[in-house]
Design an enzyme around this catalytic site. Structure first.
Site, short mmCIF file in Angstrom:
data_model
loop_
_atom_site.label_atom_id
_atom_site.label_comp_id
_atom_site.label_asym_id
_atom_site.label_seq_id
_atom_site.Cartn_x
_atom_site.Cartn_y
_atom_site.Cartn_z
N THR A 72 1.12 -7.05 -2.13
CA THR A 72 0.43 -8.29 -1.48
C THR A 72 -0.67 -8.26 -2.53
O THR A 72 -1.01 -9.63 -2.24
CB THR A 72 0.07 -7.99 -0.32
OG1 THR A 72 1.31 -8.31 0.66
CG2 THR A 72 -0.71 -9.41 1.01
N ASN A 149 13.53 -11.50 -1.86
CA ASN A 149 13.20 -10.64 -0.88
C ASN A 149 14.26 -10.54 0.55
O ASN A 149 14.70 -10.52 1.04
CB ASN A 149 11.91 -9.83 -0.50
CG ASN A 149 10.84 -11.36 -0.31
OD1 ASN A 149 11.02 -12.02 -0.55
ND2 ASN A 149 10.98 -11.17 1.72
N SER A 197 4.62 -2.75 -6.23
CA SER A 197 4.51 -2.25 -5.01
C SER A 197 5.62 -0.37 -4.78
O SER A 197 6.82 -1.26 -4.29
CB SER A 197 5.05 -2.96 -3.52
OG SER A 197 4.33 -2.12 -2.35
N THR A 235 -13.01 3.41 -5.78
CA THR A 235 -13.10 5.10 -6.37
C THR A 235 -11.48 5.13 -5.85
O THR A 235 -10.70 4.64 -4.98
CB THR A 235 -13.71 5.98 -4.73
OG1 THR A 235 -15.22 5.95 -4.84
CG2 THR A 235 -12.69 7.92 -5.52
N CYS A 327 8.60 -13.85 14.25
CA CYS A 327 8.00 -14.55 14.86
C CYS A 327 6.59 -15.05 14.32
O CYS A 327 5.45 -13.61 14.01
CB CYS A 327 8.17 -12.65 16.08
SG CYS A 327 7.10 -13.63 17.60
N1 PLP Z 1 6.62 -9.50 -2.18
C1 PLP Z 1 8.07 -9.36 -1.92
C2 PLP Z 1 8.51 -9.63 -2.88
C3 PLP Z 1 8.08 -7.94 -0.67
O1 PLP Z 1 9.09 -8.48 -0.35
C4 PLP Z 1 6.87 -7.28 -0.24
C5 PLP Z 1 7.11 -6.52 0.75
O2 PLP Z 1 7.40 -7.65 1.90
C6 PLP Z 1 5.48 -7.91 -0.67
C7 PLP Z 1 5.71 -8.60 -1.59
C8 PLP Z 1 4.31 -7.29 -0.39
O3 PLP Z 1 3.86 -5.43 -1.08
P1 PLP Z 1 3.66 -5.09 0.16
O4 PLP Z 1 3.99 -4.93 1.43
O5 PLP Z 1 3.45 -4.02 -1.39
O6 PLP Z 1 2.38 -5.74 0.37
#
Ligand code: PLP
Length: 383
Positions: A72, A149, A197, A235, A327
């Site tokens: 994110t 995703n 991530s 940090t 939701c």
């Molecule tokens: N982008 C995609 C395609 C994701 O599937 C996700 C997590 O669900 C994220 C971004 C967000 O990542 P994070 O949970 O590390 O903030």
């Protein structure tokens, strides 16, 4: 009850080998990586080793790797930072993006930045002609994910990046779902920025990476101590960075064999579901999707039921999977990805996403097949 976890696209468990690599940095090697003394230098050395390892995993230079708190933040930094650095000429994204990208673009739009959301087709693939047309309107940035995703569709990132370069825009891709599943190489993808991530590839939560190609201007979102070369001050969490690097190295090292095995499990589950439920809809591009992910929708016209209750019913059977709805503000809304692909609301709500991971076995597939059958017998209303 034996529980089966089939939601690895949501998150993965920490690999014990990753935990072992992190352990000294949670205990004895505790220095501040910015301190000049021995304790600081030890931490700094581990941090830079982690940075070099991530760089080598994705074909980048260590100076192009910036640790963030996750996908994110990486997506936000790429998009907001580019607009701040290059000016508000415009941002292009696609209808099937993760909320970390879409909501950031909507935030910019509310501030007056022109935002174009290009459509995806029925398989979830971005329309290249629409991208070209949007770029012709003038934009500083385009952000299109590497793999989706929810449905696993792999986007033509290279082709989009080539169009972006020709139009003088920079290209960001969210590779949060693809890293460790399919090859992720920044030069082959041709992108200027790429987010990762760690918790999606058996690393710890709360750490990720934004790759920023040398020469790409991105303004920091926070200001402070100048860490991460001023791009992301604060940090550094060395233990998390070490965990992220080790998890990525292992995931890529083992990717070939792992994806072959998990692809086999996915294909068997898909075949069983197709056999049991004629007319079931497989979401995504079946010829070009993540190997370990299966998304299916039960057509509301064929299988009338309260689709949003599927995940809860499977949970009661001991199976953890994801749905095709979320939701939002107290009501169940169908997924924006499935809606963008043209699924009607009731069918989108009757969606199951199975995402396989390292611990899953052939026996899990048999158990899940039985559970889906039982749940469907209970839920589908006679017509
Ligand atoms: N982008 C995609 C395609 C994701 O599937 C996700 C997590 O669900 C994220 C971004 C967000 O990542 P994070 O949970 O590390 O903030």
């Amino acid at each position: 009850m034996q529980r089966i976890y089939l939601d690895h696209a949501a998150t993965t468990p920490l690999d014990p080998r990753v935990r072992a690599a992190m352990d000294p940095h949670l205990t004895s090697v505790f220095g501040n990586a910015s301190s000049a003394h021995w304790h600081g230098r030890q931490a700094k050395a581990a941090l830079e080793q982690a940075r070099a390892s991530v760089a080598s995993s994705i074909g980048a230079h260590p100076s192009e790797i910036f640790f963030t708190s996750g996908g994110t933040e990486g997506d936000n930094l790429a998009i907001l930072g580019t607009v701040q650095a290059r000016g508000p000429q415009g941002v292009i994204t696609a209808a099937g993006e993760h909320h970390a990208v879409l909501d950031t673009c909507h935030h910019l739009q509310a501030l007056g930045v022109p935002v174009t959301v290009v459509p995806v087709d029925a398989s979830g693939t971005v329309d290249l002609a629409a991208v070209e047309q949007a770029l012709a309107g003038g934009a500083s940035l385009i952000s299109v994910m590497h793999a989706n995703n929810e449905v696993g569709t792999i986007q033509p990132v290279r082709a989009i990046a080539d169009l972006a370069v020709r139009a003088g825009a920079v290209m960001h891709t969210d590779a949060v779902q693809s890293a460790g599943k399919i090859p992720v190489h920044v030069d082959e993808l041709g992108v200027h920025m790429l987010s990762l991530s760690a918790h999606k590839f058996y690393g710890p939560k709360g750490i990720g990476v934004l790759f920023i190609r040398r020469g790409t201007q991105v303004a920091p979102l926070a200001h402070g101590g100048g860490q991460e070369r001023g791009q992301r001050p604060g940090t550094e969490n060395v233990a998390l960075a070490v965990g992220c690097a080790e998890a990525l190295r292992l995931a890529i090292d083992e990717q070939g064999a792992m994806m072959q095995r998990l692809g086999g499990l996915r294909d068997r589950l898909e075949a069983e579901i197709l056999r049991m439920f004629p007319g079931v809809l497989v979401n995504g591009d079946r010829g070009n999707r993540l190997p370990q992910l299966l998304s299916v929708s039960f057509d509301a016209g064929v299988y009338p039921m309260e689709g949003e209750m599927l995940v809860t019913n499977l949970d009661l059977e001991g199976i953890s999977v994801s749905s095709g709805s979320a939701c939002t503000s107290g009501s169940i809304q169908p997924s924006h990805v499935l809606a963008a692909m043209g699924r009607d609301e009731a069918t989108a709500k009757a969606t199951l996403r199975f995402s396989f991971g390292a611990a899953n076995t052939d026996a899990d597939v048999d158990t899940v097949v039985g559970a889906v059958q039982k749940v469907m017998e209970r839920m589908v209303r006679p017509r």
